[in-house]
Design a protein around this motif. Structure first.
Motif, mmCIF file in Angstrom:
data_model
loop_
_atom_site.group_PDB
_atom_site.id
_atom_site.type_symbol
_atom_site.label_atom_id
_atom_site.label_comp_id
_atom_site.label_asym_id
_atom_site.label_seq_id
_atom_site.Cartn_x
_atom_site.Cartn_y
_atom_site.Cartn_z
ATOM 1 N N LYS A 19 -3.554 12.673 -3.765
ATOM 2 C CA LYS A 19 -3.039 11.744 -4.777
ATOM 3 C C LYS A 19 -3.696 10.375 -4.678
ATOM 4 O O LYS A 19 -3.599 9.586 -5.612
ATOM 5 C CB LYS A 19 -1.518 11.601 -4.627
ATOM 6 C CG LYS A 19 -0.780 12.818 -5.137
ATOM 7 C CD LYS A 19 0.683 12.787 -4.784
ATOM 8 C CE LYS A 19 1.452 11.710 -5.511
ATOM 9 N NZ LYS A 19 2.906 11.857 -5.275
ATOM 10 N N LYS A 78 1.206 3.422 -6.740
ATOM 11 C CA LYS A 78 0.438 4.618 -7.083
ATOM 12 C C LYS A 78 -1.026 4.333 -6.776
ATOM 13 O O LYS A 78 -1.746 5.185 -6.275
ATOM 14 C CB LYS A 78 0.645 4.976 -8.555
ATOM 15 C CG LYS A 78 -0.069 6.270 -8.935
ATOM 16 C CD LYS A 78 0.264 6.732 -10.324
ATOM 17 C CE LYS A 78 -0.560 7.980 -10.656
ATOM 18 N NZ LYS A 78 -0.446 8.360 -12.074
ATOM 19 N N HIS A 79 -1.439 3.113 -7.094
ATOM 20 C CA HIS A 79 -2.783 2.682 -6.743
ATOM 21 C C HIS A 79 -2.792 1.156 -6.760
ATOM 22 O O HIS A 79 -1.949 0.531 -7.384
ATOM 23 C CB HIS A 79 -3.795 3.222 -7.764
ATOM 24 C CG HIS A 79 -5.230 2.995 -7.361
ATOM 25 N ND1 HIS A 79 -5.737 3.418 -6.152
ATOM 26 C CD2 HIS A 79 -6.260 2.368 -7.992
ATOM 27 C CE1 HIS A 79 -7.018 3.074 -6.070
ATOM 28 N NE2 HIS A 79 -7.358 2.442 -7.170
ATOM 29 N N SER A 80 -3.758 0.564 -6.046
ATOM 30 C CA SER A 80 -3.898 -0.881 -6.137
ATOM 31 C C SER A 80 -5.373 -1.230 -6.105
ATOM 32 O O SER A 80 -6.183 -0.487 -5.554
ATOM 33 C CB SER A 80 -3.158 -1.583 -5.001
ATOM 34 O OG SER A 80 -3.576 -1.091 -3.750
ATOM 35 N N ILE A 81 -5.689 -2.345 -6.736
ATOM 36 C CA ILE A 81 -7.079 -2.778 -6.825
ATOM 37 C C ILE A 81 -7.142 -4.239 -6.421
ATOM 38 O O ILE A 81 -6.454 -5.088 -7.001
ATOM 39 C CB ILE A 81 -7.617 -2.614 -8.273
ATOM 40 C CG1 ILE A 81 -7.465 -1.155 -8.740
ATOM 41 C CG2 ILE A 81 -9.083 -3.057 -8.348
ATOM 42 C CD1 ILE A 81 -7.691 -0.953 -10.225
ATOM 43 N N ARG A 108 -5.537 3.118 3.422
ATOM 44 C CA ARG A 108 -4.679 3.992 2.613
ATOM 45 C C ARG A 108 -4.499 5.346 3.275
ATOM 46 O O ARG A 108 -3.398 5.895 3.330
ATOM 47 C CB ARG A 108 -5.301 4.223 1.234
ATOM 48 C CG ARG A 108 -5.128 3.072 0.287
ATOM 49 C CD ARG A 108 -5.904 3.343 -0.999
ATOM 50 N NE ARG A 108 -6.423 2.107 -1.544
ATOM 51 C CZ ARG A 108 -5.737 1.323 -2.375
ATOM 52 N NH1 ARG A 108 -4.551 1.674 -2.768
ATOM 53 N NH2 ARG A 108 -6.262 0.201 -2.805
ATOM 54 N N GLN A 152 -12.876 -7.959 -6.168
ATOM 55 C CA GLN A 152 -13.854 -8.594 -5.282
ATOM 56 C C GLN A 152 -15.011 -9.196 -6.038
ATOM 57 O O GLN A 152 -15.820 -9.940 -5.474
ATOM 58 C CB GLN A 152 -14.370 -7.562 -4.288
ATOM 59 C CG GLN A 152 -13.245 -7.115 -3.369
ATOM 60 C CD GLN A 152 -13.743 -6.262 -2.259
ATOM 61 O OE1 GLN A 152 -14.387 -5.254 -2.511
ATOM 62 N NE2 GLN A 152 -13.468 -6.652 -1.041
ATOM 63 N N VAL A 184 -6.263 7.796 -5.237
ATOM 64 C CA VAL A 184 -7.298 7.754 -6.276
ATOM 65 C C VAL A 184 -8.696 7.715 -5.655
ATOM 66 O O VAL A 184 -9.648 8.256 -6.216
ATOM 67 C CB VAL A 184 -7.047 6.540 -7.200
ATOM 68 C CG1 VAL A 184 -8.187 6.334 -8.174
ATOM 69 C CG2 VAL A 184 -5.731 6.723 -7.945
ATOM 70 N N ILE A 210 -4.158 4.835 -14.824
ATOM 71 C CA ILE A 210 -3.486 5.457 -13.675
ATOM 72 C C ILE A 210 -1.969 5.318 -13.809
ATOM 73 O O ILE A 210 -1.219 6.244 -13.514
ATOM 74 C CB ILE A 210 -3.997 4.832 -12.361
ATOM 75 C CG1 ILE A 210 -5.468 5.206 -12.143
ATOM 76 C CG2 ILE A 210 -3.155 5.282 -11.168
ATOM 77 C CD1 ILE A 210 -6.156 4.431 -11.038
ATOM 78 N N MET A 218 0.799 -1.237 0.000
ATOM 79 C CA MET A 218 0.000 0.000 0.000
ATOM 80 C C MET A 218 0.830 1.285 0.000
ATOM 81 O O MET A 218 0.522 2.217 -0.743
ATOM 82 C CB MET A 218 -0.957 -0.015 1.189
ATOM 83 C CG MET A 218 -2.195 0.805 0.938
ATOM 84 S SD MET A 218 -3.439 0.427 2.146
ATOM 85 C CE MET A 218 -4.375 -0.816 1.283
ATOM 86 N N PRO A 219 1.917 1.355 0.799
ATOM 87 C CA PRO A 219 2.670 2.626 0.781
ATOM 88 C C PRO A 219 3.538 2.817 -0.458
ATOM 89 O O PRO A 219 4.104 3.883 -0.632
ATOM 90 C CB PRO A 219 3.573 2.518 2.022
ATOM 91 C CG PRO A 219 3.214 1.265 2.709
ATOM 92 C CD PRO A 219 2.458 0.411 1.770
ATOM 93 N N ARG A 263 3.057 7.152 7.760
ATOM 94 C CA ARG A 263 4.310 7.299 7.027
ATOM 95 C C ARG A 263 4.963 8.634 7.317
ATOM 96 O O ARG A 263 6.173 8.777 7.327
ATOM 97 C CB ARG A 263 4.033 7.226 5.530
ATOM 98 C CG ARG A 263 4.300 5.891 4.935
ATOM 99 C CD ARG A 263 4.657 6.039 3.487
ATOM 100 N NE ARG A 263 3.502 6.429 2.683
ATOM 101 C CZ ARG A 263 3.592 6.976 1.475
ATOM 102 N NH1 ARG A 263 4.774 7.192 0.945
ATOM 103 N NH2 ARG A 263 2.528 7.287 0.798
#
Lengths: 558, 192
Positions: free
Chosen positions: B97, A123-126, B49, A129, B99, A144, A119-120, B56
Motif C-alpha cells: 500500500k 495514506k501518503h505524504s509528500i 515508511r 524539495q 505508494v 491518491i 507517517m503512520p 507498528r
C-alpha cells in the motif's frame, strides 16, 4: 508564477471550491495567493476544527476535503484529524507550511517534523524539495486521496520553496507506478461468490463504510433485492441501505440490534462489502460467526483476511463489483423460498428483541426519545453528525438513515469533539440541507471554538446537545464492569450552553420537557444561523443492547 | 495465538494480567526466516515508511540492506526477519500500500541465492596471526588490514557461513564484527 499561485491553480483544476484553515508564518505565501485566488477560505479557530471540517465536507459530498495549516503547532494540531481520516478512509488533502529549507532540522521557530509525525497515519505524504515538483505533488495528492481506498494525504511545503518563481504548466496525467488500485474485481471470483450466495440457506449481507465511500448504496440495495437477502450495516455503513425496510436487520456490532448480531452468529454465509471486521463488530473473534463462510469484497487487499479469513476474496471497488455480482446471481435463477426458514428465524428475533427503551412517566426526556424527536423534526432527511459516546450510538440506533452520506461520525478513531466541525464542513458542502450535530456535553467543548466560524461564515449548523452531565459511555462501563466506581466521568460543571451560544453570537435554546421537544427542535431548525439547543436528558441511562467487550454476539445484554 | 486471542486487555474486564500470559497472547512470532526483497522509489523518507510499518506491527527486522539498482530511479531493499506466515502476509500487503513501493517479494529460500559481507577485526599478534589467516583461507576470506596486534578479514557468504566463521575466530579475541545483512537475487532467468 509563484509556486503558491500554482498551488491555487492546481486546487482549482481539482475542483476545489472551499478550503478550511488558519494562516501562520510558514504558510504566509499560501495565504497571499488565497487573497484573490478565487477559492473560498473558511477561517477556523483551531486547526483541528479546520481538519475535521475538511473531513465533514468530504464525508458529506464525496469530494476531497482540503485543510491548510502552518508549520509546527499548526501542523501538529492536524494530527488527530489525519488519524481520524485514515481510520474512516476519508478523502482529504492537508497542506502544511514548513520552515525555510535552510532552517530544516535546526529546531527553527515553529519547526516540527510533521511528515515524520504523521507517517503512520497518512495514506501518503509528500515533502516538497523542489518548487517545480509542487504542481505534480498536488495532483498526485488528490489522485491518491480519492482513488482506491480513500484517505488523507499530507503535503509539506517549505516556506522559501513556496515563493519560488516556477514555470507552471497544467498537469494532465498522474503516473504512479507503485500505486495501481484494483477496482474491477476478478470475474471468476464474482461468479464463485454468486454461486455461494445461491447455495446459502442462511445468508447475511454485511456492509460497511466502503459502500458509502464507493457511492455504491444503490448497487448494494440492488444486490440485496435480487433475492430476499437480509442486510445489516456497520456504524460507518448506515445509509448504505435504506432503513427501515423489510430486509433491513438494523446496525450490527457492540450496540447493534440483537437481530443483526444473532443473524451474523447463525449465518452460513456472510457477504462483507467494504467492511473490515473491526473488533466492535466481531466481539470475541474466535467465536465470531462460527458457522459462516465469508465472501469479502474490498478495494483494499490488506483488509481481506486481516481479521477473519475470507473463503472468497474479491478485491475491487464496490460500485464496480456489486452490479456484476447482482448480474451473476440473477442469472442463476435461484428459488427464493429456500430463505423462508431463515426469515422465520429472523422474524422471531425481531419480534422478541426489538430496539426498545422505557420511556419516562413524566416530562423527562429520555436520550433515545431525543433522537426519535430529531427524526420527526427533520422528517428523517437531515445530515446528522455526532461526537463520540452514548449519544452517537443512540443516534445510530434510532435515526433510521435511508440515504448515504447523511450520517457523519467518527467510527474508527472514535474522536470526541468532531460533531460541530463535521457539521460545519458538511453544511458548506451541502448548503441546502439541514445539518444537525448531535453533540455530547462531554465532547462539545473539545471544538466549541468553531461556533465563531459558523457565525461569521454564516454556516447555519444546529447543535443539539444531549446533556446528561456525564462522560456517559465511560460512566456506563464503570457502572457495568468496574463496580460503579465513577472515576473522572462526572462533568460537574459544563457551561450554560444557552449563554455560551449567545456569547458566540448564535441562538441558544434549552429543552427540558419531552412534550415540547419536537417543536423546539423545529424552531431551532427554522431559525436562521447557528443554534445550540441544550437538551437535558436522563442522567444515568445506559445504551443497550450491548455486546460486552470481548464477548461473542450471543452474549448480548440489555 | 493462544487461548487469550482477542480478549486480552479489553477495557470491559477488570482482570489483572501476569506478564507470562501477556507474552503468550502478544504474539511472539517465530517461524521460518523470511527474505523480503523490495523495489522502491529512490526518494527520501521511503526507508522510514518501510521501517515504520514493521515497528507498528511489532516486527523486528533482523537485517536490512539498501542500495541502488540498474535503474537510478529505484532502490533495492532486502530485509530478513523471523515470522509466522500469516503476519508476514499482512505486512507484505501493508507494504504494497505504500505508494513508493513498486514491487515486493517474499523469497523462498530454495528459489533464491543470498549473500552477506562481513568484516571481522580479530586480535592477532605474530604468534596467532598465521592461525587466523588459515581459518580465513578455509572460509575463502580476504585479509584487508593488518596491524601489530590485529588483523581484519572480509568474508562473504550466507549468514550460516558467516556465523560459522565467527565461531571459529571468536576464541582468538574478536574485537569487532560488522555485517551488511543479506542481499538476495532469484535463481534462474526471470528478474527478482
Amino acid at each position: 508564477m509563484r509556486a503558491v499561485d500554482a498551488i491555487l491553480e492546481c486546487l482549482k483544476a481539482e475542483g476545489v471550491d472551499t478550503v478550511f484553515g488558519i494562516p501562520g508564518g510558514a504558510n504566509l505565501p499560501t495565504y497571499d495567493a488565497l487573497y484573490d485566488g478565487g477559492i473560498r477560505h473558511v477561517l477556523c479557530r483551531h486547526e483541528q476544527g479546520a481538519g475535521h471540517a475538511a473531513e465533514g465536507y468530504a464525508r458529506a459530498s464525496g469530494r476531497v476535503g482540503v485543510a491548510l495549516a502552518t508549520s509546527g503547532p499548526g501542523a501538529t494540531n492536524l494530527v488527530t484529524t489525519i488519524a481520524d481520516a485514515v481510520m474512516d478512509s476519508v478523502p482529504t488533502v492537508f497542506i502544511t507550511g514548513q520552515v525555510r529549507t535552510d532552517l530544516l532540522g535546526t529546531d527553527g521557530f515553529q519547526e516540527a517534523d510533521v511528515s515524520g509525525i504523521t507517517m503512520p497515519i497518512v495514506k501518503h505524504s509528500i515533502m516538497i524539495q523542489d518548487p517545480r515538483e509542487i504542481p505534480m505533488a498536488i495532483h498526485q495528492a488528490f489522485h491518491i486521496a480519492r482513488t482506491g481506498r480513500p484517505g488523507p494525504v499530507l503535503i509539506d511545503v517549505p516556506q522559501d520553496l513556496s515563493r519560488a518563481e516556477i514555470n507552471y504548466e497544467p498537469v494532465d496525467e498522474v503516473n504512479l507506478p507503485g500505486y495501481q488500485p484494483t477496482v474491477e474485481g476478478n470475474a471468476k471470483q464474482i461468479r464463485l461468490a454468486a454461486k455461494a450466495m445461491a447455495n446459502a440457506r442462511r445468508p447475511v449481507i454485511y456492509a460497511g463504510g466502503g459502500v458509502i465511500n464507493a457511492d455504491a448504496a444503490a448497487e448494494l440495495t440492488e444486490l440485496c433485492r435480487s433475492d430476499r437477502f437480509p442486510v445489516t450495516c456497520t456504524l460507518m455503513g448506515l445509509g448504505g441501505y435504506p432503513a427501515p425496510d423489510d430486509q433491513w436487520l438494523g446496525m450490527l456490532g457492540m450496540h447493534g440490534t440483537r437481530t443483526a448480531n444473532y443473524a451474523m452468529d447463525e449465518a452460513d454465509l456472510i457477504v462483507a462489502v467494504g467492511a473490515r471486521f473491526d473488533d466492535r463488530i466481531t466481539g470475541k473473534l474466535s467465536e465470531f460467526a462460527p458457522r459462516a463462510k465469508f465472501i469479502h469484497i474490498d478495494v483494499d487487499p490488506a483488509e481481506i483476511s486481516k481479521n477473519v479469513p475470507a473463503h472468497i476474496p474479491i478485491v475491487g471497488d464496490a460500485k464496480k463489483v456489486l452490479p456484476k455480482l447482482t448480474r451473476e446471481y440473477r442469472a442463476l435463477e435461484t428459488d427464493a423460498s429456500r430463505l423462508e426458514g431463515w426469515w422465520q428465524r429472523i422474524h422471531q428475533w425481531q419480534d422478541k428483541h426489538p430496539l426498545r427503551y422505557d420511556d419516562s412517566e413524566d416530562s423527562e426526556i429520555k436520550p433515545q426519545y431525543m433522537i426519535q424527536a430529531l427524526y420527526e423534526a427533520t422528517n428523517g432527511d437531515a445530515i446528522i453528525t455526532s461526537d463520540v459516546g452514548q449519544h452517537q450510538m443512540w443516534a445510530a440506533q434510532w435515526y433510521h438513515f435511508n440515504k448515504p452520506r447523511h450520517w457523519i461520525n467518527s467510527g474508527g478513531l472514535g474522536t470526541m469533539g468532531v460533531g460541530l466541525p463535521f457539521a460545519m464542513g458538511a453544511q458548506v458542502a451541502c448548503p441546502d440541507k439541514t445539518v444537525v450535530a448531535v453533540a455530547g456535553d462531554g465532547s462539545l467543548q473539545m471544538n466549541i471554538q468553531e461556533m465563531t466560524t459558523c457565525v461569521l461564515d454564516e454556516i447555519p449548523v444546529k447543535v443539539f446537545v444531549m446533556n446528561n452531565g456525564y462522560l456517559g459511555m465511560v460512566r456506563q462501563w464503570q457502572e457495568l464492569f468496574w463496580d460503579k466506581r465513577y472515576s473522572g466521568v462526572d462533568m460537574k460543571m459544563t457551561p450554560d450552553w444557552v449563554k455560551l451560544a449567545e456569547a458566540y453570537g448564535a441562538k441558544g435554546m434549552r429543552a427540558t420537557d419531552k412534550g415540547t421537544l419536537v417543536d423546539q427542535m423545529r424552531e431551532a431548525i427554522e431559525t436562521p444561523g447557528p443554534v445550540i439547543l441544550d437538551v437535558h436528558v436522563t442522567k444515568e441511562e445506559n445504551c443497550y443492547p450491548m455486546i460486552p467487550a470481548g464477548q461473542p454476539a450471543r452474549e448480548m445484554v440489555g | 495465538m493462544g487461548r487469550f486471542a482477542g480478549v486480552m486487555g479489553e477495557p470491559g474486564t477488570k482482570e489483572v494480567f501476569n506478564l507470562a500470559d501477556l507474552e503468550a497472547a502478544g504474539g511472539i512470532h517465530t517461524g521460518r526466516r523470511h527474505i523480503l526483497t523490495m523495489l522502491v522509489e529512490n526518494k527520501p523518507g521511503v526507508l522510514a515508511r518501510v521501517a515504520g510499518l514493521f515497528s507498528r506491527r511489532g516486527f523486528n527486522i533482523d537485517t536490512l540492506a539498501v542500495g541502488p539498482t540498474d535503474d537510478p530511479m529505484l532502490s533495492r531493499m532486502t530485509l530478513t526477519l523471523d515470522g509466522a506466515l500469516h503476519p508476514i502476509d499482512q505486512v507484505t500487503k501493508q507494504l504494497h500500500k505504500l505508494v513508493n513501493v513498486i514491487k515486493i517479494r517474499d523469497l523462498e529460500p530454495a528459489e533464491a541465492v543470498a549473500r552477506e559481507l562481513a568484516l571481522f577485526k580479530v586480535a592477532a599478534d605474530s604468534e596467532t596471526r598465521g592461525q587466523v589467516m588459515q581459518f580465513a583461507e578455509i572460509f575463502r576470506g580476504n585479509v584487508i588490514d593488518v596491524s601489530k596486534r590485529s588483523i581484519t578479514i572480509e568474508v562473504t557468504g550466507t549468514d550460516d557461513k558467516i556465523e560459522a566463521f565467527e565461531q571459529v575466530i571468536r576464541p582468538f579475541g574478536l574485537i569487532e564484527m560488522v555485517r551488511t545483512g543479506e542481499i538476495a537475487i532469484s535463481r534462474g532467468r526471470s528478474a527478482t
